[in-house]
Motif scaffolding. Sequence first.
Motif, PDB file in Angstrom:
ATOM      1  N   ASN A  13     -22.417  25.703 -19.064  1.00 50.21           N
ATOM      2  CA  ASN A  13     -21.711  26.713 -18.057  1.00 50.21           C
ATOM      3  C   ASN A  13     -20.751  25.797 -17.262  1.00 50.21           C
ATOM      4  O   ASN A  13     -19.974  26.630 -16.468  1.00 50.21           O
ATOM      5  N   ARG A  14     -21.291  24.726 -16.787  1.00 55.36           N
ATOM      6  CA  ARG A  14     -20.390  23.756 -15.502  1.00 55.36           C
ATOM      7  C   ARG A  14     -19.583  22.816 -16.100  1.00 55.36           C
ATOM      8  O   ARG A  14     -18.659  22.245 -15.371  1.00 55.36           O
ATOM      9  N   GLY A  15     -19.307  23.408 -17.230  1.00 56.02           N
ATOM     10  CA  GLY A  15     -18.093  22.758 -18.082  1.00 56.02           C
ATOM     11  C   GLY A  15     -18.286  21.409 -18.553  1.00 56.02           C
ATOM     12  O   GLY A  15     -16.739  21.019 -18.550  1.00 56.02           O
ATOM     13  N   LYS A  16     -19.385  21.246 -18.934  1.00 59.02           N
ATOM     14  CA  LYS A  16     -19.525  19.420 -19.343  1.00 59.02           C
ATOM     15  C   LYS A  16     -19.796  19.321 -20.577  1.00 59.02           C
ATOM     16  O   LYS A  16     -20.071  20.762 -21.109  1.00 59.02           O
ATOM     17  N   GLN A  17     -18.949  18.488 -21.765  1.00 58.67           N
ATOM     18  CA  GLN A  17     -19.428  18.730 -22.905  1.00 58.67           C
ATOM     19  C   GLN A  17     -20.866  18.425 -23.466  1.00 58.67           C
ATOM     20  O   GLN A  17     -21.471  17.928 -22.683  1.00 58.67           O
ATOM     21  N   ILE A  18     -21.081  19.274 -23.944  1.00 65.49           N
ATOM     22  CA  ILE A  18     -22.814  19.032 -25.402  1.00 65.49           C
ATOM     23  C   ILE A  18     -21.978  19.453 -26.466  1.00 65.49           C
ATOM     24  O   ILE A  18     -21.267  19.669 -27.187  1.00 65.49           O
ATOM     25  N   ILE A  19     -23.171  18.620 -26.915  1.00 67.11           N
ATOM     26  CA  ILE A  19     -23.548  18.591 -28.751  1.00 67.11           C
ATOM     27  C   ILE A  19     -24.644  19.542 -29.482  1.00 67.11           C
ATOM     28  O   ILE A  19     -25.464  18.967 -29.130  1.00 67.11           O
ATOM     29  N   ILE A  20     -23.839  20.471 -30.140  1.00 63.63           N
ATOM     30  CA  ILE A  20     -25.135  20.959 -30.565  1.00 63.63           C
ATOM     31  C   ILE A  20     -25.375  20.421 -32.286  1.00 63.63           C
ATOM     32  O   ILE A  20     -24.568  20.580 -32.627  1.00 63.63           O
ATOM     33  N   ASN A  21     -26.751  20.106 -32.774  1.00 59.37           N
ATOM     34  CA  ASN A  21     -26.699  19.034 -34.251  1.00 59.37           C
ATOM     35  C   ASN A  21     -28.005  20.411 -34.629  1.00 59.37           C
ATOM     36  O   ASN A  21     -28.952  19.898 -33.665  1.00 59.37           O
ATOM     37  N   LYS A  22     -28.133  21.336 -35.494  1.00 59.42           N
ATOM     38  CA  LYS A  22     -29.064  22.238 -35.884  1.00 59.42           C
ATOM     39  C   LYS A  22     -29.920  22.931 -35.006  1.00 59.42           C
ATOM     40  O   LYS A  22     -29.607  23.128 -34.358  1.00 59.42           O
ATOM     41  N   LYS A  23     -31.084  22.025 -34.211  1.00 59.63           N
ATOM     42  CA  LYS A  23     -32.037  22.232 -33.616  1.00 59.63           C
ATOM     43  C   LYS A  23     -32.464  21.496 -32.425  1.00 59.63           C
ATOM     44  O   LYS A  23     -33.014  21.827 -31.905  1.00 59.63           O
ATOM     45  N   HIS A  24     -31.202  20.918 -32.355  1.00 60.47           N
ATOM     46  CA  HIS A  24     -31.542  20.027 -30.566  1.00 60.47           C
ATOM     47  C   HIS A  24     -30.058  19.945 -29.986  1.00 60.47           C
ATOM     48  O   HIS A  24     -28.445  20.057 -30.831  1.00 60.47           O
ATOM     49  N   LYS A  25     -30.250  19.413 -29.013  1.00 60.63           N
ATOM     50  CA  LYS A  25     -29.191  19.676 -28.083  1.00 60.63           C
ATOM     51  C   LYS A  25     -28.919  18.365 -27.310  1.00 60.63           C
ATOM     52  O   LYS A  25     -29.866  17.685 -27.022  1.00 60.63           O
ATOM     53  N   PHE A  26     -27.571  18.031 -27.200  1.00 57.50           N
ATOM     54  CA  PHE A  26     -27.047  16.443 -27.027  1.00 57.50           C
ATOM     55  C   PHE A  26     -25.943  16.760 -25.674  1.00 57.50           C
ATOM     56  O   PHE A  26     -25.154  16.906 -25.687  1.00 57.50           O
ATOM     57  N   ASN A  27     -26.380  15.742 -24.329  1.00 55.80           N
ATOM     58  CA  ASN A  27     -25.252  15.746 -23.491  1.00 55.80           C
ATOM     59  C   ASN A  27     -24.250  14.639 -23.074  1.00 55.80           C
ATOM     60  O   ASN A  27     -24.765  13.247 -24.014  1.00 55.80           O
ATOM     61  N   PHE A  28     -23.736  14.830 -23.081  1.00 56.60           N
ATOM     62  CA  PHE A  28     -22.116  13.558 -22.909  1.00 56.60           C
ATOM     63  C   PHE A  28     -23.261  12.696 -21.870  1.00 56.60           C
ATOM     64  O   PHE A  28     -23.560  12.416 -20.365  1.00 56.60           O
ATOM     65  N   SER A  29     -23.436  10.866 -22.035  1.00 54.77           N
ATOM     66  CA  SER A  29     -23.636  10.226 -21.404  1.00 54.77           C
ATOM     67  C   SER A  29     -22.643   9.466 -20.646  1.00 54.77           C
ATOM     68  O   SER A  29     -22.733   9.497 -19.543  1.00 54.77           O
ATOM     69  N   PHE A  30     -22.220   9.436 -21.742  1.00 51.17           N
ATOM     70  CA  PHE A  30     -20.680   7.885 -21.202  1.00 51.17           C
ATOM     71  C   PHE A  30     -19.877   7.514 -21.968  1.00 51.17           C
ATOM     72  O   PHE A  30     -20.092   7.402 -23.811  1.00 51.17           O
ATOM     73  N   GLN A  31     -18.480   7.396 -21.824  1.00 51.93           N
ATOM     74  CA  GLN A  31     -17.359   6.797 -22.876  1.00 51.93           C
ATOM     75  C   GLN A  31     -17.529   5.029 -22.561  1.00 51.93           C
ATOM     76  O   GLN A  31     -17.495   4.828 -21.616  1.00 51.93           O
ATOM     77  N   ARG A  32     -17.546   4.348 -23.527  1.00 48.96           N
ATOM     78  CA  ARG A  32     -17.398   3.343 -24.064  1.00 48.96           C
ATOM     79  C   ARG A  32     -15.768   2.736 -24.345  1.00 48.96           C
ATOM     80  O   ARG A  32     -15.049   3.451 -23.301  1.00 48.96           O
ATOM     81  N   LYS A  33     -15.199   1.156 -23.624  1.00 48.10           N
ATOM     82  CA  LYS A  33     -14.073   0.608 -23.971  1.00 48.10           C
ATOM     83  C   LYS A  33     -13.733   1.183 -24.252  1.00 48.10           C
ATOM     84  O   LYS A  33     -12.088   1.413 -24.730  1.00 48.10           O
ATOM     85  N   ASP A  34     -14.351   1.179 -26.624  1.00 44.68           N
ATOM     86  CA  ASP A  34     -13.328   1.885 -27.705  1.00 44.68           C
ATOM     87  C   ASP A  34     -13.387   3.158 -27.358  1.00 44.68           C
ATOM     88  O   ASP A  34     -12.640   3.731 -28.761  1.00 44.68           O
ATOM     89  N   LYS A  35     -12.916   4.379 -26.643  1.00 44.26           N
ATOM     90  CA  LYS A  35     -12.868   5.556 -26.502  1.00 44.26           C
ATOM     91  C   LYS A  35     -13.780   5.864 -27.388  1.00 44.26           C
ATOM     92  O   LYS A  35     -14.158   7.596 -27.301  1.00 44.26           O
ATOM     93  N   SER A  36     -14.620   5.908 -27.959  1.00 45.60           N
ATOM     94  CA  SER A  36     -16.285   6.581 -28.565  1.00 45.60           C
ATOM     95  C   SER A  36     -16.967   6.716 -27.238  1.00 45.60           C
ATOM     96  O   SER A  36     -17.266   5.982 -25.543  1.00 45.60           O
TER      97      SER A  36
END
Length: 111
Positions: A13-36
């Motif tokens: 709701n605050r506009g941040k990315q989140i990943i949904i995988n089956k029965k778990h959710k993952f919040n964006f943590s950081f971006q590495r130098k290689d853009k991953s």
Amino acid sequence: MEDNIEIEISETNRGKQIIINKKHKFNFSFQRKDKSKIYRCTEYKTLNKCKSLIILNDKKEVLKYESLHNHIEKEIDVSISVAKHKIKEEIKKNSIPMDIKPKHIFNAVSQ
């Protein structure tokens, strides 16, 4: 790359990315130098200190999935997140007058 991992990228709701995988959710943590991008389980910053994570490349393909969950699944929370994401996407797809923001429509509908 990891095979057969189904993920859905959504937005909080605050506009941040989140990943949904089956029965778990993952919040964006950081971006590495290689853009991953590193996404950590939403239980990472709780008492559980869950170590699960997902790493995506710049094409949003899963490079690594560490499934080290140390807590119960939250299927209901994940289902609600998926439903909210689909409603928001439908609102964005449909033609909306410029003075009405999709977030306000979503908030009114979801109450």
